[in-house]
Design an enzyme around this catalytic site. Sequence first.
Site, mmCIF file in Angstrom:
data_model
loop_
_atom_site.group_PDB
_atom_site.id
_atom_site.type_symbol
_atom_site.label_atom_id
_atom_site.label_comp_id
_atom_site.label_asym_id
_atom_site.label_seq_id
_atom_site.Cartn_x
_atom_site.Cartn_y
_atom_site.Cartn_z
ATOM 1 N N LYS A 283 28.787 41.513 51.437
ATOM 2 C CA LYS A 283 29.640 41.083 50.325
ATOM 3 C C LYS A 283 30.999 40.665 50.896
ATOM 4 O O LYS A 283 31.566 41.367 51.729
ATOM 5 C CB LYS A 283 29.787 42.246 49.338
ATOM 6 C CG LYS A 283 30.164 41.835 47.948
ATOM 7 C CD LYS A 283 29.847 42.914 46.934
ATOM 8 C CE LYS A 283 30.332 42.491 45.563
ATOM 9 N NZ LYS A 283 29.847 43.347 44.487
ATOM 10 N N GLU A 370 23.223 51.949 31.228
ATOM 11 C CA GLU A 370 23.955 52.358 30.022
ATOM 12 C C GLU A 370 23.125 53.273 29.134
ATOM 13 O O GLU A 370 23.638 54.241 28.567
ATOM 14 C CB GLU A 370 24.393 51.119 29.237
ATOM 15 C CG GLU A 370 25.528 50.323 29.891
ATOM 16 C CD GLU A 370 25.076 49.400 31.010
ATOM 17 O OE1 GLU A 370 23.851 49.226 31.192
ATOM 18 O OE2 GLU A 370 25.943 48.835 31.712
ATOM 19 N N ARG A 398 23.863 47.728 25.091
ATOM 20 C CA ARG A 398 22.577 48.106 25.683
ATOM 21 C C ARG A 398 22.069 49.450 25.169
ATOM 22 O O ARG A 398 20.893 49.748 25.267
ATOM 23 C CB ARG A 398 22.738 48.226 27.201
ATOM 24 C CG ARG A 398 22.879 46.942 27.935
ATOM 25 C CD ARG A 398 21.521 46.506 28.431
ATOM 26 N NE ARG A 398 21.506 45.105 28.757
ATOM 27 C CZ ARG A 398 21.400 44.622 29.993
ATOM 28 N NH1 ARG A 398 21.313 45.444 31.007
ATOM 29 N NH2 ARG A 398 21.358 43.342 30.184
HETATM 30 C C1 LIG Z 1 24.674 45.667 31.673
HETATM 31 C C2 LIG Z 1 25.829 45.472 32.611
HETATM 32 N N1 LIG Z 1 26.532 46.553 33.016
HETATM 33 C C3 LIG Z 1 27.580 46.381 33.858
HETATM 34 C C4 LIG Z 1 27.916 45.137 34.307
HETATM 35 C C5 LIG Z 1 29.146 44.947 35.172
HETATM 36 N N2 LIG Z 1 28.760 44.439 36.522
HETATM 37 C C6 LIG Z 1 28.880 43.150 36.829
HETATM 38 S S1 LIG Z 1 28.391 42.821 38.387
HETATM 39 C C7 LIG Z 1 28.050 44.432 38.675
HETATM 40 C C8 LIG Z 1 27.553 44.861 40.002
HETATM 41 C C9 LIG Z 1 26.346 44.106 40.402
HETATM 42 O O1 LIG Z 1 25.979 44.476 41.686
HETATM 43 P P1 LIG Z 1 24.887 43.625 42.444
HETATM 44 O O2 LIG Z 1 23.799 43.282 41.508
HETATM 45 O O3 LIG Z 1 24.501 44.360 43.673
HETATM 46 O O4 LIG Z 1 25.619 42.282 42.780
HETATM 47 P P2 LIG Z 1 26.761 42.003 43.896
HETATM 48 O O5 LIG Z 1 28.013 41.755 43.137
HETATM 49 O O6 LIG Z 1 26.870 43.196 44.780
HETATM 50 O O7 LIG Z 1 26.286 40.812 44.603
HETATM 51 C C10 LIG Z 1 28.318 45.215 37.545
HETATM 52 C C11 LIG Z 1 28.155 46.665 37.453
HETATM 53 C C12 LIG Z 1 27.166 44.047 33.843
HETATM 54 N N3 LIG Z 1 27.467 42.807 34.192
HETATM 55 N N4 LIG Z 1 26.129 44.244 33.010
#
Ligand SMILES: Cc1ncc(C[n+]2csc(CCOP(=O)(O)OP(=O)(O)O)c2C)c(N)n1
Length: 632
Positions: A283, A370, A398
């Site tokens: 990342k 959630e 959710r």
């Molecule tokens: C249902 C939901 N909960 C929380 C989030 C907030 N959120 C956005 S990106 C993320 C992390 C995602 O991590 P990953 O899938 O590993 O992607 P990366 O950014 O590491 O590439 C979170 C928790 C969301 N978008 N949707």
Amino acid sequence: MVIMDLTSIQDPSFLKRMSVTEMEALSADIRRFLIEKLAETGGHLAPNLGVVELTLALHRVFDSPNDQLVWDVGHQAYVHKILTGRTKQFDTLRQYNGLCGFPKRCESDHDVWETGHSSTSLSAAMGIAIANELKGSQDRAIAIIGDGALTGGMALEALNHIGAEKQNVIVILNDNEMSIAPNVGAMHNMLGRMRASRKLKHAREEIESLIKHIPIVGGPLERSGERVKDMLKSALIPGTFFEELGFTYFGPTDGHDLKDLLETLEYAKKIDGPVLVHVITKKGKGYRPAELDGVGTWHGLGPYKIESGEVIKGKVKGPSYSKVVAETITKVAETDDRVTLITPAMSVGSKLDCFNAKFPERMFDVGIAEQHAVTLAGGQATQGLKPVVSIYSTFFQRAYDQLVHDICRQNLNVVFTIDRSGLVGADGETHQGVFDIAFMRHVPNIRILMAKDEAELQRLVYSALRYDDGPIAIRFPRGEGIGVPMSDTLQELPLDVWEVEAEGTDVAILTFGPQVQDALEVRALLEGQVSVRVINCRTIKPLDDVMLTSLYEEGIPLVTLEEAVLAGGFGSSVLEHASDARQFPRVLRLGIPDRYIEHGGVNQLLEEIGLRPSQIAESVQQFVQVTNRQNV
Ligand SMILES: Cc1ncc(C[n+]2csc(CCOP(=O)(O)OP(=O)(O)O)c2C)c(N)n1
């Protein structure tokens, strides 16, 4: 060396003619572009820097939009946007009427699926794959999901379905060990073990053939020998978990090695049925401050200084609402050891580190889960704990059934601190926190509160933590308070009374949260023309029955004002109250109309829907004129 002018890219077909070396140079150009552009506009920098080579490789090997790329969450689709002809629009990224920060079907044929919330990609890709098959098409549905999003229940439900079917779904698991904060959970631990076995990847065939050739003597020994072989295989070969689920597993593959990526994706493309390609990425790759970030600061942010990596902060009047909430919970937890704190992967945004630093044993980051977070709180509450679920309004959507079925039905003592309530701005439609009043207020037993400022918020959180008669939700907006003095000691507030903020005789504005300030501004704007009373309705549910009854008796026209959907909202609840009381006050409801509100500055969005103070003043004035005319 600049390989090409990114703004000249119309579609990704040119990639098919590029050498690996040229693609590497293009990756460098795209990284430079992202680092420079996002320094001005802000946005999801680190996730996008991590998928540059992966996105190039996907567009080279597959044939978008015939093959359908489905980006999970969608915050990492910037490189995809560049490759599909949208580079010029990055000047307007996440701005009003500008380029959306997530995939958007109206922007491009290459955006086949819209997102913003996590863990939907596998289900969507499976749906698309089924449609492909039924249409007799050979097109591939490809879901690109992060290791963080894989912790979401929906993703696991979809894996369960896809693995049992024969559709051509390719899952690209983009594993960078991070959610927003470092990823958590047993799946994360398992992926860690797979990453550690990366060196074995090329030896995979050798291991398989070695195991196959272990001699086995006939009969029962043969059967136990097969079991031993299986155990050896799962111990030595990464991906057995996914293979057991019915996927052909490839990886782990270095997500920044284009040659390796292209080779692996070409293999994956040839396989019939579900495939999972495990790609390891960094990342923030290519920008040191983002690469070194172990906290999540560079996941998504505003403008920054490229040289120093300093995030540019605007002037603020007060402390952030999230911080006020987190600090108040932490303070109460010092004397009340029943208090626990649960977050579905949002500890960074909701600033929960102060609680975690003091009470790590009472803090639970459950991943992007959630539903689990809410029911987990319920379980704790049955045993006398006092759980707080810290959750964004939009992601709370959710967990509606868990709220209804698990928490409210059992009248459990769970506190919900609902962050980002109201319009959030740049994240747009998928993230506006405007539905929670409508989906909570019809559920029996729950109380819903919102404070007019940070000092009142502190008191509401404290009061909610002392309240032991069922579930209670405190909404608070994104951003900072208005700069009122904060008390050093925690004080309670009554949880069922409204307060007159300012007197007036022609019309009463009933509102709550930051809109109390707006209503005061409206009052000032109309001074000398309309005498406006402002009422702080900090308890959205239950309504203040005594105050409402006296308003009906007085016959004063009522304006309800909310930064939330009108349908089923606070204004509706006032109308219902009046109807139940067989009263017929004149009521004007102001709030969010029956449509999705896109991305942009919050004030621009409010302007669009007529909720800026000057516009509200106009509406109030017209309303008073009409009611006066009708009274004659
Ligand atoms: C249902 C939901 N909960 C929380 C989030 C907030 N959120 C956005 S990106 C993320 C992390 C995602 O991590 P990953 O899938 O590993 O992607 P990366 O950014 O590491 O590439 C979170 C928790 C969301 N978008 N949707």
